[in-house]
Design a protein around this motif. Structure first.
Motif, PDB file in Angstrom:
ATOM      1  N   GLY A   1       0.831  -1.189   0.000  1.00  0.00           N
ATOM      2  CA  GLY A   1       0.000   0.000   0.000  1.00  0.00           C
ATOM      3  C   GLY A   1       0.869   1.242   0.000  1.00  0.00           C
ATOM      4  N   GLN A   2       0.645   2.138  -0.958  1.00  0.00           N
ATOM      5  CA  GLN A   2       1.371   3.405  -0.998  1.00  0.00           C
ATOM      6  C   GLN A   2       0.463   4.478  -0.416  1.00  0.00           C
ATOM      7  N   VAL A   3       0.860   4.984   0.750  1.00  0.00           N
ATOM      8  CA  VAL A   3       0.010   5.885   1.517  1.00  0.00           C
ATOM      9  C   VAL A   3       0.445   7.326   1.312  1.00  0.00           C
ATOM     10  N   LEU A   4      -0.473   8.145   0.822  1.00  0.00           N
ATOM     11  CA  LEU A   4      -0.258   9.584   0.743  1.00  0.00           C
ATOM     12  C   LEU A   4      -0.630  10.199   2.075  1.00  0.00           C
ATOM     13  N   LEU A   5       0.210  11.068   2.594  1.00  0.00           N
ATOM     14  CA  LEU A   5      -0.048  11.703   3.877  1.00  0.00           C
ATOM     15  C   LEU A   5      -0.471  13.150   3.666  1.00  0.00           C
ATOM     16  N   ARG A   6      -1.575  13.511   4.272  1.00  0.00           N
ATOM     17  CA  ARG A   6      -2.045  14.892   4.262  1.00  0.00           C
ATOM     18  C   ARG A   6      -2.124  15.388   5.702  1.00  0.00           C
TER      19      ARG A   6
ATOM     20  N   ASN B   1       8.278  15.294   0.075  1.00  0.00           N
ATOM     21  CA  ASN B   1       9.713  15.388   0.386  1.00  0.00           C
ATOM     22  C   ASN B   1      10.001  15.296   1.891  1.00  0.00           C
ATOM     23  N   TYR B   2       9.398  14.340   2.538  1.00  0.00           N
ATOM     24  CA  TYR B   2       9.664  14.108   3.948  1.00  0.00           C
ATOM     25  C   TYR B   2      10.399  12.782   4.109  1.00  0.00           C
TER      26      TYR B   2
ATOM     27  N   ASP C   1      11.814  -2.940   8.885  1.00  0.00           N
ATOM     28  CA  ASP C   1      12.601  -1.842   9.444  1.00  0.00           C
ATOM     29  C   ASP C   1      13.250  -1.104   8.276  1.00  0.00           C
ATOM     30  N   VAL C   2      12.578  -0.061   7.805  1.00  0.00           N
ATOM     31  CA  VAL C   2      13.011   0.637   6.598  1.00  0.00           C
ATOM     32  C   VAL C   2      12.959   2.138   6.836  1.00  0.00           C
ATOM     33  N   THR C   3      13.993   2.852   6.413  1.00  0.00           N
ATOM     34  CA  THR C   3      14.013   4.312   6.452  1.00  0.00           C
ATOM     35  C   THR C   3      14.107   4.846   5.025  1.00  0.00           C
ATOM     36  N   ARG C   4      13.259   5.816   4.709  1.00  0.00           N
ATOM     37  CA  ARG C   4      13.250   6.432   3.375  1.00  0.00           C
ATOM     38  C   ARG C   4      13.340   7.952   3.547  1.00  0.00           C
ATOM     39  N   ARG C   5      14.053   8.596   2.634  1.00  0.00           N
ATOM     40  CA  ARG C   5      14.218  10.044   2.679  1.00  0.00           C
ATOM     41  C   ARG C   5      13.686  10.672   1.405  1.00  0.00           C
ATOM     42  N   ASN C   6      13.200  11.920   1.552  1.00  0.00           N
ATOM     43  CA  ASN C   6      12.703  12.690   0.412  1.00  0.00           C
ATOM     44  C   ASN C   6      11.645  11.914  -0.364  1.00  0.00           C
ATOM     45  N   ARG C   7      10.643  11.472   0.365  1.00  0.00           N
ATOM     46  CA  ARG C   7       9.575  10.697  -0.251  1.00  0.00           C
ATOM     47  C   ARG C   7       8.251  11.450  -0.150  1.00  0.00           C
ATOM     48  N   SER C   8       7.310  11.077  -1.017  1.00  0.00           N
ATOM     49  CA  SER C   8       5.972  11.674  -0.990  1.00  0.00           C
ATOM     50  C   SER C   8       4.892  10.629  -0.789  1.00  0.00           C
TER      51      SER C   8
ATOM     52  N   PHE D   1       0.274  -7.448   4.084  1.00  0.00           N
ATOM     53  CA  PHE D   1       0.067  -8.247   5.294  1.00  0.00           C
ATOM     54  C   PHE D   1       0.981  -7.766   6.425  1.00  0.00           C
ATOM     55  N   SER D   2       0.906  -6.502   6.778  1.00  0.00           N
ATOM     56  CA  SER D   2       1.831  -5.971   7.771  1.00  0.00           C
ATOM     57  C   SER D   2       1.128  -5.117   8.812  1.00  0.00           C
ATOM     58  N   VAL D   3       1.795  -4.982   9.954  1.00  0.00           N
ATOM     59  CA  VAL D   3       1.403  -4.069  11.020  1.00  0.00           C
ATOM     60  C   VAL D   3       2.641  -3.251  11.347  1.00  0.00           C
ATOM     61  N   VAL D   4       2.566  -1.932  11.157  1.00  0.00           N
ATOM     62  CA  VAL D   4       3.773  -1.119  11.268  1.00  0.00           C
ATOM     63  C   VAL D   4       3.497   0.191  12.003  1.00  0.00           C
ATOM     64  N   SER D   5       4.562   0.734  12.562  1.00  0.00           N
ATOM     65  CA  SER D   5       4.574   2.079  13.117  1.00  0.00           C
ATOM     66  C   SER D   5       5.433   2.930  12.197  1.00  0.00           C
ATOM     67  N   VAL D   6       4.938   4.125  11.855  1.00  0.00           N
ATOM     68  CA  VAL D   6       5.644   4.988  10.907  1.00  0.00           C
ATOM     69  C   VAL D   6       5.948   6.314  11.587  1.00  0.00           C
ATOM     70  N   ASP D   7       7.234   6.610  11.771  1.00  0.00           N
ATOM     71  CA  ASP D   7       7.666   7.873  12.356  1.00  0.00           C
ATOM     72  C   ASP D   7       7.964   8.852  11.219  1.00  0.00           C
ATOM     73  N   ILE D   8       7.318  10.022  11.243  1.00  0.00           N
ATOM     74  CA  ILE D   8       7.419  10.995  10.158  1.00  0.00           C
ATOM     75  C   ILE D   8       8.342  12.138  10.568  1.00  0.00           C
ATOM     76  N   ASP D   9       9.270  12.505   9.687  1.00  0.00           N
ATOM     77  CA  ASP D   9      10.168  13.639   9.910  1.00  0.00           C
ATOM     78  C   ASP D   9       9.940  14.657   8.794  1.00  0.00           C
ATOM     79  N   PHE D  10       9.339  15.799   9.159  1.00  0.00           N
ATOM     80  CA  PHE D  10       9.021  16.831   8.177  1.00  0.00           C
ATOM     81  C   PHE D  10      10.090  17.925   8.108  1.00  0.00           C
ATOM     82  N   SER D  11      11.241  17.726   8.730  1.00  0.00           N
ATOM     83  CA  SER D  11      12.206  18.819   8.840  1.00  0.00           C
ATOM     84  C   SER D  11      12.637  19.371   7.489  1.00  0.00           C
ATOM     85  N   ASN D  12      12.586  18.546   6.431  1.00  0.00           N
ATOM     86  CA  ASN D  12      12.983  19.035   5.111  1.00  0.00           C
ATOM     87  C   ASN D  12      11.838  19.003   4.112  1.00  0.00           C
ATOM     88  N   SER D  13      10.606  18.887   4.621  1.00  0.00           N
ATOM     89  CA  SER D  13       9.481  18.723   3.704  1.00  0.00           C
ATOM     90  C   SER D  13       8.963  20.055   3.211  1.00  0.00           C
TER      91      SER D  13
END
Length: 618
Positions: free
Chosen positions: A478-483, A491-492, A513-520, A527-539
């Motif tokens: 699933g590709q989740v767009l965040l608003r 670009n977060y 356990d994945v980290t991505r930068r400059n993503r939209s 089939f997953s259960v995850v916690s997503v930490d968002i960093d907007f410092s460069n968004s």
């Protein structure tokens, strides 16, 4: 018949292969699983889109830690390490005395202890007593008033008891467990279950008084356990009329003798089975005839394949698509059962204590479909406004979150336990954003849209940053767009941590356990259960809480020292209000100092400038 057998063999072969690949950290890339019990999501595509909108204008609420409960008792499943001998020297290995259980509690920091849990509550002897010349020792669950046969046609009393008279539950060990949790800054809550079929108003009063003398806070009390089952009644309290008379008198006496300054709350057991079983519905009608003495309803609900008895579950490999769907959409079952139970009582009594629940997948108990169904259901429960307590069943036992492999002394998390740990780490002592909007493809069966969505999520604020808890029940990414406040973020950076299940019909589990930068978009594995930490410092700047300020740019208010003796300094000045954990306002002001001197030691909630902080008064 041959086609079905061939399909079953194919599933079995592929399940084994998926499990082997998962152990190597691999998976089938963009492949839809043949046992996915819904129509393909987004045709033959390898991903689908979803959107999560977090609106700061809706505000946040302090998370109710009582929603992170689990039934904890090592006696529900033998580890091979506790003794059952008659002498006092053997008590050190039983119940909460058991070193393996104490070690587990010291390292996992549970939130709630429900004591005694389950049917133990109906046969618990809290003190030594002698009945008809027979001695019944304290802290045991050997019924002195014989339990009835669980047969509506056979009302005779039985001498049957399910545990030896010497088996201790370990109440005396609880004080040390609670003290150690307090010192770690992770205080425990006690949910007390009374023995309604053996203890009257006077012995119940003495029991609560004794617990308070031992240093326990006794506020929320379950009035017995599952009295709707004939097998949980006694020869003395064997009818609804007798139970209501005793319960009302117990509550009256406990309220009259409560000098703590905090109102006690009482919950009564309601049977969801009343929707289909006349005898249970008659119980519901009789038990709520007098609604003056209780405050909440206690609901127990397990979602099991074919609703079979625990004694004869079926192998997970034999589950058909409809049964897998039932596990993945367990939230529908829980919702319907809770709503049915609420309708049995007046509107002012509809607070819900879901003190036993779980999702089981065949004889194995834990499979991908059942763990995903449990996680999805839990997120659904968090969005309800009527839930006061939630206790999974159980830490050790049915749907166990932890096991002791090879009769060892160290507990190891199952899939249920991994997900529960993820939820606890993300939610405990945090703030929940109110009413985030999740837009996702709905799951379909033969082109018929179901209520369930592929993506389910809640949003929290942790240290001023947005964190998402997401369940993806779909078999593709699933590709989740965040608003935020309706504006798309770009670009977060983000970090996704959690677990995924390579196959719905096995207990194979893999880390995420994945980290991505400059993503939209946020990629959420199938089939997953995850916690997503968002960093907007460069968004890219977009959503705002104040003019020219992004949701994450707003000042994160802190209080120090915390804990304190009652006086807290703030890093900003503003209008503030202080509340108890139960929501009662106790103080307010407009300054950069919060003065709570004179209040009882414990945790309190501070609301200031739209933010919530937890304050600890020592």
């Amino acid at each position: 018949m041959k086609k079905n057998q061939g399909q079953k063999n194919y599933f079995k072969t592929r399940n084994i292969l998926c499990g082997a690949l998962s152990l190597l950290g691999l998976t089938f890339v963009n492949a839809q699983q043949p046992n996915f019990p819904f129509d393909a999501i987004n045709g033959s595509a390898s991903t689908f889109r979803a959107t999560i909108n977090v609106n700061s204008g809706q505000g946040t609420s302090p998370f109710n830690n009582h929603l992170l409960g689990s039934n904890v008792d090592i006696n529900t499943r033998g580890t091979g390490r506790q003794s059952r001998g008659p002498g006092p020297s053997e008590r050190s290995n039983q119940g909460f005395f058991a070193p393996v259980l104490q070690d587990h509690l010291n390292t996992h920091d549970p939130v709630v202890i429900r004591f005694p849990q389950g049917v133990f509550g109906n046969t618990y002897n809290w003190r030594d007593k002698t009945v008809n010349g027979i001695f019944f020792p304290e802290d045991t669950r050997n019924a002195s008033d014989p339990i009835l046969e669980d047969d509506p046609q056979n009302r005779r009393a039985s001498e049957f008891t399910t545990s030896p008279a010497s088996l201790r539950l370990g109440y005396p060990a609880l004080r040390g467990i609670f003290d150690r949790a307090e010192r770690r800054g992770k205080p425990l809550d006690l949910l007390t279950v009374l023995n309604m079929i053996e203890d009257n108003q006077f012995s119940s009063r003495d029991r609560i008084r004794s617990m308070r003398e031992d240093g326990f806070t006794v506020r929320d009390v379950e009035l017995g356990n599952e009295f709707f089952f004939l097998g949980q009644r006694s020869a003395t309290i064997d009818t609804e009329v007798a139970w209501v008379e005793r319960a009302a008198e117990v509550v009256r006496v406990l309220r009259r003798n409560n000098d703590t300054g905090t109102r006690m709350r009482f919950g009564i057991p309601i049977s969801f089975r009343g929707e289909t079983e006349p005898r249970h519905q008659q119980y519901n009608r009789d038990i709520v005839g007098d609604q003056s003495f209780f405050d909440a309803i206690v609901v127990h609900r397990y979602v099991r394949v074919r609703e079979q008895a625990l004694q004869s579950p079926i192998p997970a490999a034999d589950l058909n698509p409809a049964e897998l769907r039932g596990l993945l959409t367990a939230s529908d079952t829980l919702r319907n059962s809770i709503d049915f139970c609420k309708r049995q009582v007046n509107p002012d009594k509809r607070r819900v204590w879901l003190t036993e629940w779980g999702v089981s997948g065949g004889i194995e108990g834990e499979i991908g479909a059942s763990v995903l169904g449990m996680a999805d259901t839990y997120l659904d429960l968090l969005r309800r406004s009527d839930m006061d307590r939630i206790n999974l069943f159980s830490t050790f036992g049915l749907n166990d979150q932890y096991t002791f492999p090879n009769n060892g002394t160290t507990s190891v998390a199952t899939g249920y336990g991994r997900v529960f740990e993820l939820f606890t780490e993300t939610l405990r002592d945090q703030e929940l954003f109110n009413n985030p909007v999740v837009t996702s493809p709905r799951l379909e069966v033969n082109n018929q849209r179901q209520r369930a969505q592929a993506i389910n999520a809640v949003a929290t604020r942790i240290n001023g940053r947005i964190n998402l808890l997401i369940v993806n029940k779909g078999d593709i990414t699933g590709q989740v767009l965040l608003r935020t406040n309706g504006n798309e973020r770009r670009n977060y950076s983000y970090t996704v941590q959690g677990v995924r299940f390579p196959n719905l019909q096995t207990n194979a589990i893999a880390d995420v356990d994945v980290t991505r930068r400059n993503r939209s978009v946020i990629d959420v594995p199938a089939f997953s259960v995850v916690s997503v930490d968002i960093d907007f410092s460069n968004s890219a700047k977009s959503a705002s809480t104040k003019a020219g300020e992004t949701l994450e740019d707003a000042t994160v208010i802190t209080a120090f020292p915390n804990p304190s003796n009652g006086v807290f300094n703030l890093n900003t000045s503003g209008n503030w209000e202080a509340f108890t954990l139960q929501g009662a306002r106790i103080r307010s002001g407009n300054s950069d100092t919060v003065d709570l001197t004179g209040v009882a030691s414990g945790l309190y909630i501070l609301r200031i400038e739209g933010q919530m902080l937890r304050l600890s008064v020592e």
